[in-house]
Design a protein around this motif. Structure first.
Motif, PDB file in Angstrom:
ATOM      1  N   PRO A  48       0.803  -1.227   0.000  1.00  0.00           N
ATOM      2  CA  PRO A  48       0.000   0.000   0.000  1.00  0.00           C
ATOM      3  C   PRO A  48       0.840   1.282   0.000  1.00  0.00           C
ATOM      4  O   PRO A  48       0.431   2.283  -0.579  1.00  0.00           O
ATOM      5  N   LEU A  49       2.020   1.247   0.624  1.00  0.00           N
ATOM      6  CA  LEU A  49       2.882   2.433   0.626  1.00  0.00           C
ATOM      7  C   LEU A  49       3.374   2.762  -0.782  1.00  0.00           C
ATOM      8  O   LEU A  49       3.425   3.930  -1.167  1.00  0.00           O
ATOM      9  N   LEU A  50       3.720   1.737  -1.543  1.00  0.00           N
ATOM     10  CA  LEU A  50       4.153   1.949  -2.921  1.00  0.00           C
ATOM     11  C   LEU A  50       2.993   2.492  -3.750  1.00  0.00           C
ATOM     12  O   LEU A  50       3.168   3.410  -4.561  1.00  0.00           O
ATOM     13  N   TYR A  51       1.804   1.934  -3.559  1.00  0.00           N
ATOM     14  CA  TYR A  51       0.618   2.448  -4.264  1.00  0.00           C
ATOM     15  C   TYR A  51       0.413   3.921  -3.924  1.00  0.00           C
ATOM     16  O   TYR A  51       0.160   4.742  -4.807  1.00  0.00           O
ATOM     17  N   ALA A  52       0.550   4.269  -2.634  1.00  0.00           N
ATOM     18  CA  ALA A  52       0.353   5.653  -2.192  1.00  0.00           C
ATOM     19  C   ALA A  52       1.369   6.587  -2.846  1.00  0.00           C
ATOM     20  O   ALA A  52       1.015   7.673  -3.306  1.00  0.00           O
ATOM     21  N   GLU A  53       2.627   6.177  -2.891  1.00  0.00           N
ATOM     22  CA  GLU A  53       3.667   6.999  -3.524  1.00  0.00           C
ATOM     23  C   GLU A  53       3.401   7.167  -5.014  1.00  0.00           C
ATOM     24  O   GLU A  53       3.535   8.260  -5.555  1.00  0.00           O
ATOM     25  N   ASN A  54       3.032   6.064  -5.653  1.00  0.00           N
ATOM     26  CA  ASN A  54       2.733   6.132  -7.091  1.00  0.00           C
ATOM     27  C   ASN A  54       1.546   7.049  -7.369  1.00  0.00           C
ATOM     28  O   ASN A  54       1.563   7.825  -8.326  1.00  0.00           O
ATOM     29  N   LEU A  55       0.532   6.966  -6.527  1.00  0.00           N
ATOM     30  CA  LEU A  55      -0.637   7.824  -6.702  1.00  0.00           C
ATOM     31  C   LEU A  55      -0.265   9.289  -6.490  1.00  0.00           C
ATOM     32  O   LEU A  55      -0.675  10.161  -7.264  1.00  0.00           O
ATOM     33  N   ALA A  56       0.517   9.565  -5.447  1.00  0.00           N
ATOM     34  CA  ALA A  56       0.936  10.950  -5.170  1.00  0.00           C
ATOM     35  C   ALA A  56       1.765  11.496  -6.331  1.00  0.00           C
ATOM     36  O   ALA A  56       1.579  12.653  -6.742  1.00  0.00           O
ATOM     37  N   ASN A  57       2.662  10.688  -6.867  1.00  0.00           N
ATOM     38  CA  ASN A  57       3.475  11.122  -8.013  1.00  0.00           C
ATOM     39  C   ASN A  57       2.611  11.331  -9.251  1.00  0.00           C
ATOM     40  O   ASN A  57       2.808  12.295 -10.000  1.00  0.00           O
ATOM     41  N   TRP A  58       1.652  10.433  -9.476  1.00  0.00           N
ATOM     42  CA  TRP A  58       0.733  10.581 -10.605  1.00  0.00           C
ATOM     43  C   TRP A  58      -0.046  11.893 -10.473  1.00  0.00           C
ATOM     44  O   TRP A  58      -0.233  12.617 -11.450  1.00  0.00           O
ATOM     45  N   ALA A  59      -0.469  12.190  -9.251  1.00  0.00           N
ATOM     46  CA  ALA A  59      -1.298  13.379  -9.017  1.00  0.00           C
ATOM     47  C   ALA A  59      -0.536  14.677  -9.250  1.00  0.00           C
ATOM     48  O   ALA A  59      -1.148  15.708  -9.524  1.00  0.00           O
ATOM     49  N   ILE A  60       0.789  14.643  -9.164  1.00  0.00           N
ATOM     50  CA  ILE A  60       1.567  15.855  -9.463  1.00  0.00           C
ATOM     51  C   ILE A  60       1.373  16.243 -10.922  1.00  0.00           C
ATOM     52  O   ILE A  60       1.256  17.428 -11.243  1.00  0.00           O
ATOM     53  N   GLU A  61       1.300  15.245 -11.786  1.00  0.00           N
ATOM     54  CA  GLU A  61       1.077  15.498 -13.218  1.00  0.00           C
ATOM     55  C   GLU A  61      -0.394  15.770 -13.544  1.00  0.00           C
ATOM     56  O   GLU A  61      -0.714  16.278 -14.612  1.00  0.00           O
ATOM     57  N   HIS A  62      -1.279  15.380 -12.636  1.00  0.00           N
ATOM     58  CA  HIS A  62      -2.727  15.528 -12.819  1.00  0.00           C
ATOM     59  C   HIS A  62      -3.277  16.184 -11.556  1.00  0.00           C
ATOM     60  O   HIS A  62      -3.866  15.508 -10.713  1.00  0.00           O
ATOM     61  N   PRO A  63      -3.108  17.509 -11.421  1.00  0.00           N
ATOM     62  CA  PRO A  63      -3.332  18.161 -10.132  1.00  0.00           C
ATOM     63  C   PRO A  63      -4.782  18.383  -9.685  1.00  0.00           C
ATOM     64  O   PRO A  63      -5.005  18.737  -8.534  1.00  0.00           O
ATOM     65  N   SER A  64      -5.741  18.145 -10.522  1.00  0.00           N
ATOM     66  CA  SER A  64      -7.111  18.440 -10.085  1.00  0.00           C
ATOM     67  C   SER A  64      -7.688  17.290  -9.261  1.00  0.00           C
ATOM     68  O   SER A  64      -7.391  16.120  -9.499  1.00  0.00           O
ATOM     69  N   ASP A  65      -8.509  17.659  -8.297  1.00  0.00           N
ATOM     70  CA  ASP A  65      -9.186  16.647  -7.486  1.00  0.00           C
ATOM     71  C   ASP A  65     -10.077  15.760  -8.352  1.00  0.00           C
ATOM     72  O   ASP A  65     -10.225  14.572  -8.079  1.00  0.00           O
ATOM     73  N   ALA A  66     -10.660  16.332  -9.399  1.00  0.00           N
ATOM     74  CA  ALA A  66     -11.533  15.551 -10.277  1.00  0.00           C
ATOM     75  C   ALA A  66     -10.747  14.446 -10.975  1.00  0.00           C
ATOM     76  O   ALA A  66     -11.238  13.314 -11.095  1.00  0.00           O
TER      77      ALA A  66
END
Length: 106
Positions: A48-66
């Protein structure tokens, strides 16, 4: 009398805005990691920690909550798990508020 020029005021406002944006960005990254950790656990990810890091990194490129909500929706759909969008949105906003308050106080 000490007067501040218009240029000095503008510069101060720019610095304040820049600081607030950087502060909010750091808070959102922390929030996204926390949402990712929660989602990784619910999704039964092996790490789950790796998933969380990957999601956080993905979200930097896709910054909207939507966009984050859509990404999580796809992951939950792929896992054939229910996800209440309203509950997730409430969780996301609540976590961001908590993190901002925590960061401001300490």
């Amino acid at each position: 009398m000490n007067t501040i020029s218009l240029k000095e005021r503008a510069k101060a406002q720019e610095l304040k805005y820049s600081f607030e944006e950087a502060f909010r960005f750091r808070a959102q990254v922390r929030r996204n990691r926390m949402i990712g950790l929660w989602a990784g656990e619910v999704l039964g990810q092996q790490d789950p920690l790796l998933y969380a890091e990957n999601l956080a990194n993905w979200a930097i490129e896709h910054p909207s909550d939507a966009e984050l909500l859509m990404k999580l929706r796809r992951d939950f759909d792929d896992a054939k798990l229910p996800l209440d969008d309203a509950e997730l949105t409430t969780r996301m906003h609540g976590l961001l508020k908590e993190i901002l308050e925590e960061m401001k106080s300490g």
